[in-house]
Design a protein around this motif. Structure first.
Motif, short mmCIF file in Angstrom:
data_model
loop_
_atom_site.label_atom_id
_atom_site.label_comp_id
_atom_site.label_asym_id
_atom_site.label_seq_id
_atom_site.Cartn_x
_atom_site.Cartn_y
_atom_site.Cartn_z
N ASP A 1 4.20 10.07 -7.05
CA ASP A 1 5.25 10.38 -8.03
C ASP A 1 4.66 10.62 -9.42
O ASP A 1 5.10 11.53 -10.13
CB ASP A 1 6.27 9.23 -8.09
N GLU A 2 3.67 9.83 -9.78
CA GLU A 2 3.03 10.00 -11.08
C GLU A 2 2.33 11.36 -11.17
O GLU A 2 2.46 12.07 -12.17
CB GLU A 2 2.03 8.87 -11.32
N ALA A 3 1.60 11.71 -10.12
CA ALA A 3 0.89 13.00 -10.11
C ALA A 3 1.89 14.15 -10.16
O ALA A 3 1.69 15.15 -10.87
CB ALA A 3 0.01 13.11 -8.87
N SER B 1 4.94 14.12 -11.44
CA SER B 1 5.57 14.23 -12.77
C SER B 1 4.59 14.82 -13.78
O SER B 1 4.99 15.59 -14.66
CB SER B 1 6.10 12.88 -13.23
N GLU B 2 3.29 14.49 -13.65
CA GLU B 2 2.30 15.10 -14.55
C GLU B 2 2.22 16.61 -14.32
O GLU B 2 2.13 17.39 -15.28
CB GLU B 2 0.93 14.47 -14.33
N ALA B 3 2.23 17.01 -13.06
CA ALA B 3 2.16 18.43 -12.75
C ALA B 3 3.39 19.16 -13.27
O ALA B 3 3.27 20.26 -13.82
CB ALA B 3 2.03 18.62 -11.24
N GLN B 4 4.54 18.54 -13.13
CA GLN B 4 5.75 19.17 -13.64
C GLN B 4 5.73 19.26 -15.17
O GLN B 4 6.18 20.25 -15.75
CB GLN B 4 6.98 18.41 -13.17
N ALA B 5 5.17 18.24 -15.82
CA ALA B 5 5.05 18.29 -17.28
C ALA B 5 4.12 19.42 -17.70
O ALA B 5 4.37 20.12 -18.69
CB ALA B 5 4.54 16.96 -17.81
N LEU B 6 3.03 19.61 -16.95
CA LEU B 6 2.13 20.73 -17.26
C LEU B 6 2.83 22.07 -17.04
O LEU B 6 2.67 23.00 -17.83
CB LEU B 6 0.88 20.64 -16.38
N HIS C 1 -1.06 21.90 -5.64
CA HIS C 1 -2.52 21.79 -5.80
C HIS C 1 -2.89 20.63 -6.72
O HIS C 1 -3.85 19.90 -6.45
CB HIS C 1 -3.11 23.11 -6.35
N TYR C 2 -2.15 20.48 -7.79
CA TYR C 2 -2.44 19.40 -8.74
C TYR C 2 -2.27 18.04 -8.07
O TYR C 2 -3.12 17.15 -8.21
CB TYR C 2 -1.54 19.50 -9.97
N VAL C 3 -1.18 17.87 -7.34
CA VAL C 3 -0.91 16.59 -6.66
C VAL C 3 -2.00 16.32 -5.62
O VAL C 3 -2.53 15.20 -5.54
CB VAL C 3 0.49 16.58 -6.03
N ASP C 4 -2.36 17.33 -4.84
CA ASP C 4 -3.43 17.16 -3.85
C ASP C 4 -4.74 16.74 -4.51
O ASP C 4 -5.43 15.83 -4.05
CB ASP C 4 -3.65 18.45 -3.04
N HIS C 5 -5.06 17.41 -5.62
CA HIS C 5 -6.30 17.10 -6.34
C HIS C 5 -6.27 15.67 -6.88
O HIS C 5 -7.23 14.93 -6.75
CB HIS C 5 -6.52 18.11 -7.46
N GLY D 1 0.81 -1.21 0.00
CA GLY D 1 0.00 0.00 0.00
C GLY D 1 0.85 1.26 0.00
O GLY D 1 0.56 2.22 -0.72
N PHE D 2 1.91 1.25 0.80
CA PHE D 2 2.81 2.40 0.83
C PHE D 2 3.46 2.63 -0.53
O PHE D 2 3.53 3.76 -1.02
CB PHE D 2 3.88 2.22 1.90
N LEU D 3 3.93 1.54 -1.14
CA LEU D 3 4.59 1.67 -2.44
C LEU D 3 3.63 2.15 -3.52
O LEU D 3 3.99 2.96 -4.38
CB LEU D 3 5.23 0.34 -2.84
N ARG D 4 2.39 1.66 -3.47
CA ARG D 4 1.40 2.13 -4.45
C ARG D 4 1.09 3.62 -4.25
O ARG D 4 0.98 4.38 -5.21
CB ARG D 4 0.12 1.32 -4.35
#
Length: 124
Positions: free
Chosen positions: A32-34, A36-41, A59-63, A23-26
């Protein structure tokens, strides 16, 4: 106690630890995925300042994590509902199968008793 003399964990404890680690790893992978997406945006918006990009990323990661939690909660709830439905249906099928088997055993025993009675009367 030294490190080599620690009691071995029970299988249930090991399974619990493995489940928690998974669960922790997921969760970390979702984070991490969120991120990297935010950084790409943010990379597509070069006019943003560093502070704005960090704020947007937070904010993006929290959302994204809130949406992921909601999705996983809905999936867990639905899995519980399906489990109850399947267990109920399985119980119904088991009872029906038991009734059928009991009926067929009764028919076979009644037929065997009747055949035995006819044979006894006939051979007498």
């Amino acid at each position: 106690m030294t490190g080599s003399q620690r009691p071995r964990p029970h299988l249930d404890d090991a399974a619990t630890v493995a489940t928690q680690a998974e669960g922790f790893l997921r969760a970390q992978a979702y984070y991490d995925e969120a991120r990297s997406e935010a950084q790409a945006l943010c990379d597509r918006m070069p006019w943003m300042t560093t502070a704005q990009a960090e704020d947007f990323t937070r904010h993006y990661v929290d959302h994204r994590l809130t949406l992921t939690r909601a999705m996983l909660s809905a999936t867990v709830a639905r899995a519980g509902e399906l489990r109850q439905e399947y267990e109920g249906r399985y119980l119904q099928l088991r009872r029906a199968l038991l009734r059928r088997h009991a009926s067929w055993v009764s028919v076979v025993l009644a037929s065997a008793t009747g055949m035995h009675a006819m044979a006894w009367i006939w051979l007498r």
